[in-house]
Structure formats: C-alpha cells, structure tokens
Design a protein around this motif. Sequence first.
Motif, PDB file in Angstrom:
ATOM      1  N   UNK A  59       0.806  -1.219   0.000  1.00 18.12           N
ATOM      2  CA  UNK A  59       0.000   0.000   0.000  1.00 18.12           C
ATOM      3  C   UNK A  59       0.840   1.270   0.000  1.00 18.12           C
ATOM      4  N   UNK A  60       0.262   2.343  -0.500  1.00 20.89           N
ATOM      5  CA  UNK A  60       0.961   3.623  -0.543  1.00 20.89           C
ATOM      6  C   UNK A  60       1.649   3.839  -1.880  1.00 20.89           C
ATOM      7  N   UNK A  61       2.804   4.519  -1.833  1.00 20.91           N
ATOM      8  CA  UNK A  61       3.503   4.879  -3.073  1.00 20.91           C
ATOM      9  C   UNK A  61       3.791   3.694  -3.974  1.00 20.91           C
ATOM     10  N   UNK A  62       4.180   2.553  -3.371  1.00 22.04           N
ATOM     11  CA  UNK A  62       4.575   1.397  -4.196  1.00 22.04           C
ATOM     12  C   UNK A  62       3.398   0.943  -5.065  1.00 22.04           C
ATOM     13  N   UNK A  63       2.213   0.853  -4.449  1.00 24.53           N
ATOM     14  CA  UNK A  63       1.022   0.451  -5.208  1.00 24.53           C
ATOM     15  C   UNK A  63       0.746   1.414  -6.359  1.00 24.53           C
ATOM     16  N   UNK A  64       0.834   2.699  -6.059  1.00 19.28           N
ATOM     17  CA  UNK A  64       0.585   3.715  -7.097  1.00 19.28           C
ATOM     18  C   UNK A  64       1.584   3.565  -8.238  1.00 19.28           C
ATOM     19  N   UNK A  65       2.843   3.369  -7.882  1.00 25.20           N
ATOM     20  CA  UNK A  65       3.879   3.249  -8.911  1.00 25.20           C
ATOM     21  C   UNK A  65       3.669   2.003  -9.760  1.00 25.20           C
ATOM     22  N   UNK A  66       3.339   0.892  -9.108  1.00 26.14           N
ATOM     23  CA  UNK A  66       3.096  -0.351  -9.852  1.00 26.14           C
ATOM     24  C   UNK A  66       1.875  -0.174 -10.756  1.00 26.14           C
ATOM     25  N   UNK A  67       0.865   0.507 -10.245  1.00 25.22           N
ATOM     26  CA  UNK A  67      -0.358   0.756 -11.029  1.00 25.22           C
ATOM     27  C   UNK A  67      -0.048   1.581 -12.280  1.00 25.22           C
ATOM     28  N   UNK A  68       0.723   2.635 -12.109  1.00 28.50           N
ATOM     29  CA  UNK A  68       0.962   3.534 -13.236  1.00 28.50           C
ATOM     30  C   UNK A  68       2.091   3.072 -14.160  1.00 28.50           C
ATOM     31  N   UNK A  69       3.022   2.277 -13.643  1.00 26.67           N
ATOM     32  CA  UNK A  69       4.231   1.994 -14.433  1.00 26.67           C
ATOM     33  C   UNK A  69       4.316   0.576 -14.994  1.00 26.67           C
TER      34      UNK A  69
END
Lengths: 193, 164
Positions: free
Chosen positions: A24-34
């Motif tokens: 959760x947090x930044x890692x999830x966002x990064x995996x989602x977008x990248x």
Amino acid sequence: MKGAEVISLFSEILQGNEMIVASNGNVSRQVYHLLNKPQIYLRGSMGLPLSVGLGLSLSQPEKKVIVITGDGNFLMGLGSLTTIAHFPPENLRIIILDNEIYATTGGQPTVSSTLNYKLLIKGSGVENVYSLSSINNEKEVNKSLIKLLKQGGLQILHIKVERDDIELVNIDWHPTEITKKFHFGHKIHFKSS
Amino acid sequence: MIDSIIFLEYMKSKNFSLAIGVPCSYFSNLLIELERSSEIQYVPATREDEAIGIASGYYFGGEKSFVIMQNSGLGTIGDALTSLAQLYNIPMLIFVSYRGLTEDEDFPEHSIMGEITENLLKSLNVSFSILEEEGWQDTLAHSIDQSLKESQPVCLLIKKGVFG
C-alpha cells in the motif's frame, strides 16, 4: 535510483504474464501507473503484502508471483518472512525497495538503516537472497531483476533506493474493481460448490 | 462433538483446499487432522492478520480457504478485515474459538475479549453464527453460501468441546 525508476526498469524485463502484489501507498501507485495491468494493488493492510503473495503463489503454482514492497511494509509484517521461508513457494519472488523511510506518510524514518537484510533473510531460511544499492548502479539493478525472474525457486531481492521518489496520483480503481479486473485479466475461474 | 475428519471432508466437498491458522486448544483435534490431511493444506501463520492476508491472496488466485484462530486474534485482524478482505470483496470462513465464557473463569486473559466478542464482530460488520454439534452442516452450509453470495468473510464461533 528512485523506487519508481526501479519499477520502470522492471517493466522492460517482465514477460507480461506475472502476477504482482504491490504494498500500500507509493509502491502500489507506482506499480499501477508503471507496470502492466491488472495487478493486486493493496490500498491498506499495511504489513500484509508478503502474506497476500504467499496465498496467491499457493493458489497459482504455475504462475510467477512477484511481491513488490517498501521497507516499512516489510518490517511491519516480518513474521510472514518466516512463514514463506518455511514452505517456500517455488514461484514466489519478493522485491524490497528500501528507502529507509515511510515515504507515503511524509518521510518518517523506519529502523531499516541498521538492519542487515541479507543476514535476516538468510537466517530465516531463504537460500536465494540478494542485497544491493541502486545508487549509481542501474546496470547491477537491471541484472538482478533479470536474474530474479530467470532463476527458479523462492528469491528475495533487497534494493536500497533514494529517499526522494516520484509522486504519482492515486489509483483510480476501487478495491472491488481491482479484485474483479484481476480475476478477469488473469482468466481466473472458480470451481462451483 | 464434531468429528474433525468428517468436518474436513465436508470442507473439501465445498472446494476449500487451504486452511491457515493460529492455534487454540479448542481446535487441537482439528489441527491434528489438518496436519494429516492430504486434501487440505495447512499453513501455520505467525499472526492472525497474516492468516487473513494469506486467505485473501489465495482467493485472488481463485481458490477458497478458511482461517482458524482464538477470539484473542479478533483484536489483531481489524485492519486486515476492513482494509483488505471486506474492502476487496473476499469471501472466507473464519473459525474463532469462543474463549472467556464461564468455563474459562480461571483464565482472566480471555475474560474481556469473551465479553465483547459478539459486539466486536457486529462493529466490524462481520456476520457470524455459533457453530454447535447439532445441525453443524446446516449452519456451515448457510455460512458458506452467505460468504460466497456477499463475497465477504463470515465468522463461526466455536465453544469448548465442539471439536472435542
């Protein structure tokens, strides 16, 4: 390298049929977008990405399951490391992006800076553990990520990353959609009872 | 007493292929049979929230599992339920030993959780039933149906002696 840059690099290495669990947090966002979609983007349940990855690897033994987690999340669920090491699922890979802080909540320090990850993980019974710094070391990070996918058996890769990271906007799928899209996208069918 | 072997056969017939748990003495017979079972794999978790995480991951992969814990573990799984299993629509059965009732009067460590167990589950919006020897298959069938229909975790409270 920043955590997001490691994840971007990984996008060129992945085959596309892997199943990814992002903390959760930044890692999830990064995996989602990248990275390619759909994957399991955890929005909460801090400390549980390894356990979700373990469950997924047990129900999908033919698929490669990759957990991408930050250090704070890994430390909160440290017990899961010993459970995973005990079994250890052949198809599971874990990447720890270690920036030594809780980046999502504003950069408060974790206790990661004094931890010897290699000793800890080896001591828990995981044979294949690699620890490296990404600072001015993109080539080695690239090599390690390739090896992580190629080599068989449970493997854990610990990478020190820069504290400053790239901020990305939030995930626009509701968690109920994440579950549905993951099942649909990975062609997961249920046995009727 | 519910025969643990028959219970596990029943769970297998409902396509449960994994159990994850933290033990309670109320489940000692069941856990012995689970360790012996070749059809249902057992994973001992280090904590109850880890067990919920493993069960969630197992369902992301399309398979069904159940979780075993003492009611003390209900104090640990609040976030795993509310921000993972319930939020992501993940069905699972959670078998929880109901400690802290009159037979536990020499165990004060269970007394407060025993008093609040049902209210805690209500606060968490987790549906629950008390599983008793009489009619256990009907209770279980109802809980499984509800869990799958609502895609949510459902809890079964187990008092002393029910599993022997």
